[in-house]
Design a protein around this motif. Structure first.
Motif, PDB file in Angstrom:
ATOM      1  N   LEU A  39       0.822  -1.201   0.000  1.00 47.18           N
ATOM      2  CA  LEU A  39       0.000   0.000   0.000  1.00 47.18           C
ATOM      3  C   LEU A  39       0.864   1.264   0.000  1.00 47.18           C
ATOM      4  N   GLU A  40       2.070   1.156   0.569  1.00 49.41           N
ATOM      5  CA  GLU A  40       3.017   2.280   0.665  1.00 49.41           C
ATOM      6  C   GLU A  40       2.351   3.498   1.311  1.00 49.41           C
ATOM      7  N   ALA A  41       1.706   3.254   2.436  1.00 48.44           N
ATOM      8  CA  ALA A  41       1.042   4.342   3.162  1.00 48.44           C
ATOM      9  C   ALA A  41       2.088   5.228   3.828  1.00 48.44           C
ATOM     10  N   LYS A  42       1.993   6.511   3.582  1.00 43.65           N
ATOM     11  CA  LYS A  42       2.969   7.463   4.107  1.00 43.65           C
ATOM     12  C   LYS A  42       2.375   8.272   5.256  1.00 43.65           C
ATOM     13  N   GLU A  43       3.245   8.782   6.081  1.00 38.92           N
ATOM     14  CA  GLU A  43       2.809   9.582   7.228  1.00 38.92           C
ATOM     15  C   GLU A  43       1.959  10.754   6.744  1.00 38.92           C
ATOM     16  N   LEU A  61      -0.616  -1.378   9.702  1.00 36.12           N
ATOM     17  CA  LEU A  61      -1.051  -0.033   9.334  1.00 36.12           C
ATOM     18  C   LEU A  61      -0.739   0.963  10.442  1.00 36.12           C
ATOM     19  N   GLU A  62      -0.890   0.526  11.675  1.00 37.59           N
ATOM     20  CA  GLU A  62      -0.592   1.419  12.803  1.00 37.59           C
ATOM     21  C   GLU A  62       0.873   1.835  12.793  1.00 37.59           C
ATOM     22  N   GLN A  63       1.727   0.942  12.348  1.00 36.66           N
ATOM     23  CA  GLN A  63       3.160   1.236  12.299  1.00 36.66           C
ATOM     24  C   GLN A  63       3.528   2.189  11.165  1.00 36.66           C
ATOM     25  N   SER A  64       2.631   2.347  10.202  1.00 36.46           N
ATOM     26  CA  SER A  64       2.930   3.188   9.040  1.00 36.46           C
ATOM     27  C   SER A  64       2.904   4.679   9.357  1.00 36.46           C
ATOM     28  N   LYS A  65       2.247   5.047  10.415  1.00 39.05           N
ATOM     29  CA  LYS A  65       2.089   6.445  10.831  1.00 39.05           C
ATOM     30  C   LYS A  65       1.147   7.241   9.932  1.00 39.05           C
ATOM     31  N   HIS A  90      -3.061   7.949  15.778  1.00 43.63           N
ATOM     32  CA  HIS A  90      -3.289   8.160  14.345  1.00 43.63           C
ATOM     33  C   HIS A  90      -4.093   7.028  13.706  1.00 43.63           C
ATOM     34  N   LEU A  91      -4.684   6.151  14.513  1.00 41.70           N
ATOM     35  CA  LEU A  91      -5.502   5.062  13.994  1.00 41.70           C
ATOM     36  C   LEU A  91      -6.777   4.944  14.807  1.00 41.70           C
ATOM     37  N   LYS A  92      -7.900   4.942  14.105  1.00 38.10           N
ATOM     38  CA  LYS A  92      -9.200   4.830  14.760  1.00 38.10           C
ATOM     39  C   LYS A  92      -9.919   3.585  14.254  1.00 38.10           C
TER      40      LYS A  92
END
Length: 271
Positions: A39-43, A61-65, A90-92
């Motif tokens: 997914l390459e999710a960025k902060e 995902l939580e670790q992705s920020k 940052h995760l809900k």
């Protein structure tokens, strides 16, 4: 949160899986990590997880920020995963029905889609997530084959056309049935969809026209177009203009041919 212990805990929820909705929990941390990495999710990016379940993807995902919303409709799973990440800033985790959710604000979307509503959720995402640059979905193998169906095959339809007009698509991973508890009967596949740099701006309108043409799948494209327009002569003229044989059936037309058909129909209708 220790990774090995976290995924061992997920496995302990095996007996809570609901067979009637095809619930299977991913317990292979390597697979979960690979899916989220793709997914390459960025902060700072706004990310949605569809169907967080016991939290296998949520863990990474939580670790992705990234700014992550994780939704599910199962109250037991929401309680478990919500508690796991209650301290995250940052995760809900919250209730959300993927079949009528608002996807408009998300830049990236990931999820393990239930087999029985894979196509419905994909349609909702494609039509609603206009800001999404990347989608990563795990689906059962048979559903994946339908997603990538080619023209002139039995599984090809309007959803394939919409996806092709908007996204570049590729299969990135095959997932063994043994990566889940309880184990499903078939393998799963992970697909990555990247929004085209210049997606067709009227892709949704082409999709709506394709839906009309596929209403009567066994009829010719001429008969379907005649019914849609209410005028056989105009239907003949349009098909001639876009160089389509009147005897072709809806599944024989490529996405680009549907695009041409839409443009000609729109011109005739003065849209």
């Amino acid at each position: 949160m220790d990774e090995a212990a976290y995924f061992e805990n997920i496995a302990s929820y095996k007996l809570l899986a609901k067979k009637e909705v095809g619930q299977n929990f991913l317990v292979d941390s390597r697979v979960a990590g690979s899916i989220v990495a793709s997914l390459e999710a960025k902060e700072g990016e706004k990310v949605l997880e569809i169907g967080c379940g016991t939290g296998a993807l949520t863990y990474f995902l939580e670790q992705s920020k990234a700014s992550v919303d994780a939704i599910d409709i199962d109250e037991a799973m929401l309680a478990k995963t919500g508690n796991d990440f209650a301290s995250s800033d940052h995760l809900k985790v919250f209730y959300g029905n993927a079949c009528d959710y608002d996807y408009s604000s998300y830049q990236k979307i990931v999820g393990n889609l239930p087999y029985y509503i894979t196509s419905l959720i994909l349609e909702k995402v494609l039509l609603g997530a206009k800001k999404a640059s990347r989608l990563v979905f795990m689906v059962q193998k048979e559903a994946g084959e339908r997603i990538l169906a080619k023209p002139s095959t039995k599984d090809y339809g309007p959803l394939n056309i919409l996806l092709d007009l908007l996204y570049q698509k590729k299969k990135i991973l095959t997932v063994s049935r043994n990566s889940f508890v309880p184990a499903p009967h078939v393998e799963s596949c992970v697909y990555q969809f990247d929004r085209k740099e210049t997606p067709i701006p009227y892709g949704e309108k082409v999709y709506r026209l394709a839906l009309e043409m596929f209403k009567f799948r066994r009829k010719t494209i001429y008969n379907n177009l005649k019914t849609y327009l209410g005028d056989g002569e105009i239907a003949k003229a349009i098909l001639s203009e876009v160089h389509l044989n009147e005897n072709l059936r809806p599944e024989n037309l490529s996405p680009s041919q549907y695009e041409s058909l839409f443009q000609s129909v729109s011109k005739r209708k003065g849209e």
